[in-house]
Design a protein around this motif. Sequence first.
Motif, PDB file in Angstrom:
ATOM      1  N   CYS A  70       2.854   0.285  -6.817  1.00  0.00           N
ATOM      2  CA  CYS A  70       3.960   0.819  -7.613  1.00  0.00           C
ATOM      3  C   CYS A  70       5.221   1.066  -6.803  1.00  0.00           C
ATOM      4  O   CYS A  70       6.314   0.906  -7.327  1.00  0.00           O
ATOM      5  CB  CYS A  70       3.506   2.041  -8.371  1.00  0.00           C
ATOM      6  SG  CYS A  70       2.360   1.508  -9.657  1.00  0.00           S
ATOM      7  N   HIS A 116      -3.240   5.389  -2.251  1.00  0.00           N
ATOM      8  CA  HIS A 116      -1.924   4.737  -2.166  1.00  0.00           C
ATOM      9  C   HIS A 116      -1.394   4.372  -0.791  1.00  0.00           C
ATOM     10  O   HIS A 116      -0.660   3.406  -0.661  1.00  0.00           O
ATOM     11  CB  HIS A 116      -0.881   5.607  -2.877  1.00  0.00           C
ATOM     12  CG  HIS A 116      -0.938   5.449  -4.361  1.00  0.00           C
ATOM     13  ND1 HIS A 116      -1.891   6.082  -5.132  1.00  0.00           N
ATOM     14  CD2 HIS A 116      -0.202   4.710  -5.224  1.00  0.00           C
ATOM     15  CE1 HIS A 116      -1.726   5.738  -6.400  1.00  0.00           C
ATOM     16  NE2 HIS A 116      -0.713   4.907  -6.483  1.00  0.00           N
ATOM     17  N   CYS A 119      -3.547   9.572  -8.154  1.00  0.00           N
ATOM     18  CA  CYS A 119      -4.333   8.833  -9.161  1.00  0.00           C
ATOM     19  C   CYS A 119      -5.835   8.914  -8.960  1.00  0.00           C
ATOM     20  O   CYS A 119      -6.592   8.082  -9.466  1.00  0.00           O
ATOM     21  CB  CYS A 119      -3.865   7.382  -9.265  1.00  0.00           C
ATOM     22  SG  CYS A 119      -2.120   7.272  -9.661  1.00  0.00           S
ATOM     23  N   CYS A 168      -1.497  -0.922 -11.625  1.00  0.00           N
ATOM     24  CA  CYS A 168      -2.741  -1.188 -12.350  1.00  0.00           C
ATOM     25  C   CYS A 168      -2.554  -2.289 -13.385  1.00  0.00           C
ATOM     26  O   CYS A 168      -3.522  -2.934 -13.784  1.00  0.00           O
ATOM     27  CB  CYS A 168      -3.251   0.107 -12.969  1.00  0.00           C
ATOM     28  SG  CYS A 168      -3.806   1.245 -11.671  1.00  0.00           S
ATOM     29  N   CYS A 177      -3.451   1.490  -6.386  1.00  0.00           N
ATOM     30  CA  CYS A 177      -2.414   0.904  -5.533  1.00  0.00           C
ATOM     31  C   CYS A 177      -2.882   0.622  -4.113  1.00  0.00           C
ATOM     32  O   CYS A 177      -2.422  -0.330  -3.492  1.00  0.00           O
ATOM     33  CB  CYS A 177      -1.162   1.758  -5.551  1.00  0.00           C
ATOM     34  SG  CYS A 177      -0.252   1.471  -7.086  1.00  0.00           S
ATOM     35  N   CYS A 232       0.024   2.031 -15.425  1.00  0.00           N
ATOM     36  CA  CYS A 232      -1.328   2.566 -15.326  1.00  0.00           C
ATOM     37  C   CYS A 232      -2.239   2.114 -16.465  1.00  0.00           C
ATOM     38  O   CYS A 232      -1.952   1.143 -17.151  1.00  0.00           O
ATOM     39  CB  CYS A 232      -1.207   4.078 -15.361  1.00  0.00           C
ATOM     40  SG  CYS A 232       0.317   4.738 -14.610  1.00  0.00           S
TER      41      CYS A 232
HETATM   42 FE1  XCC Z   1      -1.717   5.226 -10.457  1.00  0.00          FE
HETATM   43 FE2  XCC Z   1      -0.487   3.477  -8.350  1.00  0.00          FE
HETATM   44 FE3  XCC Z   1      -0.467   4.254 -12.411  1.00  0.00          FE
HETATM   45 FE4  XCC Z   1      -2.255   2.844 -11.225  1.00  0.00          FE
HETATM   46  S1  XCC Z   1      -0.306   2.189 -11.831  1.00  0.00           S
HETATM   47  S2  XCC Z   1      -2.593   4.624 -12.285  1.00  0.00           S
HETATM   48  S3  XCC Z   1       0.415   5.527 -10.967  1.00  0.00           S
HETATM   49  S4  XCC Z   1      -2.340   3.567  -9.175  1.00  0.00           S
HETATM   50 NI1  XCC Z   1       0.899   2.736 -10.030  1.00  0.00          NI
END
Ligand code: XCC
Length: 630
Positions: free
Chosen positions: A522, A259, A333, A481, A295, A451
């Motif tokens: 996100c 992230h 994640c 996602c 992300c 997600c």
């Molecule tokens: Fe994680 Fe942010 Fe969900 Fe994907 S959408 S699985 S929280 S990476 Ni944010």
Amino acid sequence: MSEEIQVMDSNTEVLLEKGKKDGADTIWDRKAAMKTPCGFGEKGICCRICAMGPCRISPTKDKGAQKGLCGATADTIVARNFARMVAAGTAAHSDHARDIAHVLYMASEDGNYKVKDAGKLMNLAKEWDIKTENRDLYDIAHEVAETALNEFGKPFGTLKFLKRAPYQRQQVWSEQKIEPRAIDREVTSLMHSTHIGCASDPDSIFELSMRTALSDGWGGSMIGTELSDILFGTPTACATQANLGVIEKNMVNILLHGHDPSFSEMMVYASEDPELVKLAKENGADGINLVGMCCTGNEITMRHGVRIAGNFYQQELAIITGAIEAAIVDVQCIFPALADLSDLYHTKFIATSPKAKITGAEYIEFVEEKALETCKGIIKEAVLNFKNRDMENVLIPDNKSHANVGYSVETIIQCLDRVVNSYTDEFNTVKPLADVIWAGVLRGAAGIVGCNNPKVRYDESHITIMKELIKNDVIVVASGCAAQAAAKAGLMTMEAKELCGRGLKEVCERVGIPPVLHMGSCVDISRILDIVSRVAKEKDLDNRDLPVVGAAPEWMSEKAVAIGTYVVASGIDTFLGITPQVTGSEYFVDLLTNRVEENVGAKFYFEENPTECARKILERIEEKREKLGI
Ligand code: XCC
Ligand code: SF4
């Protein structure tokens, strides 16, 4: 296993087959082994907040335990469990933002981190009453960073960004007493309120949850987005590709997953180092191929067009290709399963954050002060690992799609400026967007986020809902996602306009945008809050009045619970494609899906069938239009 496979794209299928041959254990296998999930947990009626428990409430009324040892009812237990998910989600987003603020604080003219978007820095400084005249750019940056850091723990007042909302919304927050104060204070306070023997009133617990969640959306997440743009540049429209087919047979493939952009940005920069590229060639590869996931993938595709290997559900599949020299992760994640999986291949699995050390992973700590050096070292490891790849056991599926990404609010407004003459005479506003919605050319807008979740067919809910909406002239903005699902399905191309209704198709053609806009990671849902609020302000309305919805069709994380809650508390209805673990309390379900609307003007919808979900979204959008008389 094949009956259990719930897949949408063919890449997944071939790689699952390969995984099986290689002896890989994937989420598909683990899901099958899990069998029936715990019924108490699923309904949210298991409490383990204190050591007198765990206490489980019987799901049948009048039969079995109806109260925990302390007397907590199902309503209390469900509300507390939900609240603690909000607290954890808010903590995750906000702690990420805090790290970015620290990076801005250490930025300097000659250091690893610089200010890339000085204009955005100046605007934010002005918004926060920070002096800008006759001051060094970095002095201003440091004061902005410090002010942001104070938002986490300041003893008095409420969050600065609340003022960005329409004033009608600010009034709702004030009347409901849910204006968030300092971010850390809200998280801490919610943990306190849900400690044994504290709040038991579910309404109150949910109000406190909304206040905490708002400190994510209008606090941590917004700070994360703003300061990332200042440091790394505000995203602009660019082309990229998405899906596992972006992994290259003859290159050193490095998968970046997680992230925090202060890490991934530096990795992008380091991967372009001529010395390392040369080293890759000396080791028999054609070069270095950085690909993103989740992300982190969104952050670097939005700013650099780095190609997207996939979303949450594809993290294992990427490694199963046998062509990943290093999978490098920071926070959130990341499946702990990647460690054992990487052992089956030559892949180096490298954890970099002291907040997320992973059993079985190699650990190379990412220290911001030595950012570039650390990243170069990591890339060198990946490059040197190329020779260990078993070329016989590589399978890279062909599928990949083109996508146009990078739609920050600033970029969307720039695109809208192209049509200013035909609709209005003002530049640099969202007025053209508001105008086409009011004219009915667009029926409304939907933010589709979140997600993947094995409870539904992989990516199918995202894509079904998006296609249905654009067909009905509802423009879609996406993040996380969900955005990657759209990119893989080709919905972020200009050609996707052919899937749209007449109105949206015309807008896409004239404005030069795809019908599904990638707005980022996100934390960047704060961009969605921003653009919705701008449209509301343009019309002197509250967010609740607009024909706009949010949806998280395949959500799974605690962060998503925080997001859904702040979106609702911001006056935007939120459709959840996965029912949260609250059904053990009819009272709490009614609060989320009905009564909360009286307080904040929006509510949750739970709808697991994507076609039905799209239908309900469209219905709700038309209802809002009718109320507005448009
Ligand atoms: Fe994680 Fe942010 Fe969900 Fe994907 S959408 S699985 S929280 S990476 Ni944010
Ligand atoms: Fe049981 Fe109450 Fe303790 Fe929860 S807080 S585990 S319901 S005694």
